[in-house]
Motif scaffolding. Structure first.
Motif, PDB file in Angstrom:
ATOM      1  N   LEU A 347     -75.481  38.548 -53.408  1.00  0.00           N
ATOM      2  CA  LEU A 347     -74.258  38.398 -52.615  1.00  0.00           C
ATOM      3  C   LEU A 347     -73.224  37.544 -53.328  1.00  0.00           C
ATOM      4  O   LEU A 347     -72.022  37.680 -53.085  1.00  0.00           O
ATOM      5  CB  LEU A 347     -74.592  37.786 -51.256  1.00  0.00           C
ATOM      6  N   SER A 348     -73.672  36.666 -54.238  1.00  0.00           N
ATOM      7  CA  SER A 348     -72.725  35.830 -54.973  1.00  0.00           C
ATOM      8  C   SER A 348     -71.915  36.639 -55.986  1.00  0.00           C
ATOM      9  O   SER A 348     -70.973  36.119 -56.573  1.00  0.00           O
ATOM     10  CB  SER A 348     -73.472  34.701 -55.697  1.00  0.00           C
ATOM     11  N   MET A 349     -72.275  37.910 -56.181  1.00  0.00           N
ATOM     12  CA  MET A 349     -71.505  38.759 -57.093  1.00  0.00           C
ATOM     13  C   MET A 349     -70.265  39.328 -56.424  1.00  0.00           C
ATOM     14  O   MET A 349     -69.462  40.001 -57.069  1.00  0.00           O
ATOM     15  CB  MET A 349     -72.382  39.900 -57.616  1.00  0.00           C
ATOM     16  N   GLY A 350     -70.121  39.118 -55.105  1.00  0.00           N
ATOM     17  CA  GLY A 350     -68.931  39.574 -54.414  1.00  0.00           C
ATOM     18  C   GLY A 350     -69.093  40.951 -53.795  1.00  0.00           C
ATOM     19  O   GLY A 350     -70.169  41.563 -53.856  1.00  0.00           O
ATOM     20  N   PRO A 351     -68.018  41.483 -53.206  1.00  0.00           N
ATOM     21  CA  PRO A 351     -68.082  42.776 -52.507  1.00  0.00           C
ATOM     22  C   PRO A 351     -68.633  43.939 -53.318  1.00  0.00           C
ATOM     23  O   PRO A 351     -69.208  44.858 -52.723  1.00  0.00           O
ATOM     24  CB  PRO A 351     -66.615  43.024 -52.113  1.00  0.00           C
ATOM     25  N   PRO A 352     -68.500  43.977 -54.664  1.00  0.00           N
ATOM     26  CA  PRO A 352     -69.105  45.104 -55.378  1.00  0.00           C
ATOM     27  C   PRO A 352     -70.604  45.241 -55.154  1.00  0.00           C
ATOM     28  O   PRO A 352     -71.165  46.315 -55.367  1.00  0.00           O
ATOM     29  CB  PRO A 352     -68.796  44.793 -56.857  1.00  0.00           C
ATOM     30  N   VAL A 353     -71.252  44.161 -54.712  1.00  0.00           N
ATOM     31  CA  VAL A 353     -72.699  44.205 -54.499  1.00  0.00           C
ATOM     32  C   VAL A 353     -73.077  45.068 -53.301  1.00  0.00           C
ATOM     33  O   VAL A 353     -74.228  45.511 -53.188  1.00  0.00           O
ATOM     34  CB  VAL A 353     -73.271  42.780 -54.314  1.00  0.00           C
ATOM     35  N   TYR A 354     -72.140  45.308 -52.394  1.00  0.00           N
ATOM     36  CA  TYR A 354     -72.490  46.035 -51.166  1.00  0.00           C
ATOM     37  C   TYR A 354     -73.161  47.376 -51.462  1.00  0.00           C
ATOM     38  O   TYR A 354     -74.124  47.754 -50.807  1.00  0.00           O
ATOM     39  CB  TYR A 354     -71.244  46.274 -50.307  1.00  0.00           C
ATOM     40  N   LYS A 355     -72.637  48.094 -52.463  1.00  0.00           N
ATOM     41  CA  LYS A 355     -73.172  49.421 -52.750  1.00  0.00           C
ATOM     42  C   LYS A 355     -74.635  49.375 -53.191  1.00  0.00           C
ATOM     43  O   LYS A 355     -75.378  50.341 -52.983  1.00  0.00           O
ATOM     44  CB  LYS A 355     -72.332  50.116 -53.823  1.00  0.00           C
ATOM     45  N   SER A 356     -75.050  48.274 -53.821  1.00  0.00           N
ATOM     46  CA  SER A 356     -76.415  48.193 -54.354  1.00  0.00           C
ATOM     47  C   SER A 356     -77.279  47.172 -53.625  1.00  0.00           C
ATOM     48  O   SER A 356     -78.371  46.858 -54.090  1.00  0.00           O
ATOM     49  CB  SER A 356     -76.365  47.835 -55.849  1.00  0.00           C
TER      50      SER A 356
END
Length: 408
Positions: A347-356
């Motif tokens: 989750l600390s990677m930001g919104p791009p993490v949502y897909k994975s």
């Protein structure tokens, strides 16, 4: 008639002899291998058959695959004409395949992944006649099988008996996205190495912890942080003593934990050598996927109130955290910390993490420990097994039915 009867009797005798030979062979295989191999083969067979049925059902459906999936499907066809092989390659699998075939000479400008998985595929691919894609798939499946063995052994130590260990191993196979253990992705390798480090830590084999931890840190970026829960295992084994003398004892026993940061430093050194900078992987992640390290709490809260598919994924993360906290035992503090890290770091990677996010949550194997402890009653075990199987089946169908973006 007599000839027929004698032939039938001979066939029956041979069948009985073969059965006895198989039984003798099974008795010679040390536990828990028969159970672990049975789980592995059962999952492989069921998912392969389901996958082929789903793909056959979707053939010829108008508008399938959608435009944003067409490239991936073309890449799958290039990998293999056998669909039971090609459907295990999706999105990041293609990047791992590319990294496994890039020449080692010359600069690398766009790699953002730790390199253990694709680099293992290089020598294995040579043994397979140059088929690097098949090598990636073989590594994933062998790692999955070994993860089940290490999981069984670790659960025996933590839960105290064979039935609980069997439940843990079964739940590990039935976690919602556990089908990814068989895909050409890093999940099975990472979980295998994580389980191996914890198992050897519980057995006080700290040199092996360091060796496995070194490769764990080179398998995924979050692997470096596993040094924290492993250090908690070391502290517990010494009754949480502090002070100069105790610290010297920790250093003498637990010095192999330094091999985990050494593993990540090795990857950074490769970035410096081939990418032009120690943090070349960060540049690739930022420019290629928009990843920026940030506070995971706002990412979690924004996801819960955002687009429905993102919210569904984030609610899975909340459910995982709830299970971990509800099942907390003081002796298992290290596993709670590990599980929380495996949720918050992505989750600390930001919104791009949502897909994975559903893919990353597969690393949280302590969830299966909690479930195995809570399902000691046979009826609870049956219902939980059935529920997990249905949830995984639905997600697997979504994965194959042009919804891979829901999971990776």
């Amino acid at each position: 008639m007599d000839r027929w009867r004698s032939g039938a009797a001979a066939c029956a005798a041979r069948a009985v002899a073969a059965g006895h030979a198989g039984a003798r062979l099974a008795r010679r295989v040390p536990p828990p291998w028969p159970y672990v191999i049975g789980l592995f083969l059962g999952a492989k067979l069921l998912l392969t058959l389901l996958g082929l049925l789903v793909l056959h059902a979707w053939d010829g459906v108008p508008g399938a695959p959608p435009a944003d999936e067409a490239l991936m499907w073309a890449q799958q066809r290039d990998i293999s004409g056998q669909r039971w092989i090609s459907f295990w390659f999706a999105w990041d699998s293609m990047l791992y395949l590319r990294l496994s075939t890039l020449p080692l000479s010359g600069p690398w400008v766009d790699f953002g992944f730790p390199l253990l998985y694709p680099f293992l595929a290089r020598p294995v691919g040579v043994l397979l006649g140059g088929d690097t894609a098949l090598a990636l798939l073989l590594i994933s499946n062998v790692a999955f099988l070994l993860a089940l063995w290490y999981g069984y052994r670790l659960a025996e130590l933590l839960l105290g008996d064979g039935p609980a260990a069997r439940r843990f191993t079964r739940y590990l196979v039935l976690l919602p996205t556990a089908f990814l253990f068989q895909a050409a992705l890093t999940e099975s390798l990472f979980v295998c190495l994580a389980l191996a480090t914890f198992y050897h830590a519980e057995r006080r084999r700290w040199l092996l912890v360091g060796v496995f931890g070194y490769f764990l840190a080179m398998s995924r970026s979050v692997g470096l942080l596993v040094v924290l829960p492993l250090a908690l295992v070391l502290l517990r084994q010494h009754d949480w003593r502090l002070g100069p003398r105790a610290l010297l004892g920790y250093l003498r026993t637990g010095w192999p934990l330094l091999l985990l940061p050494a593993g990540w430093f090795t990857f950074m050194a490769y970035c410096r050598w081939r990418g032009g900078g120690w943090f070349a992987y960060q540049h690739a992640q930022r420019t290629g996927w928009g990843i920026e390290v940030q506070n995971p709490a706002p990412v979690l809260l924004n996801g819960l109130t955002g687009e429905p598919r993102d919210a569904a994924r984030v609610w899975f993360a909340v459910a995982v955290l709830a299970v971990l906290i509800a099942g907390f035992r003081r002796r298992e503090l290290a596993y709670l910390v590990y599980g929380v890290l495996m949720v918050l770091v992505p989750l600390s990677m930001g919104p791009p993490v949502y897909k994975s996010l559903l893919r990353y949550l597969l690393a949280v194997f302590p969830v299966a420990l909690v479930l195995a402890r809570c399902a000691r009653h046979a009826s609870v075990d049956v219902w939980l097994t059935a529920t997990l199987a249905v949830v995984q089946g639905v997600l697997f169908v979504l994965w194959l039915s042009y919804w891979t973006h829901m999971i990776i």
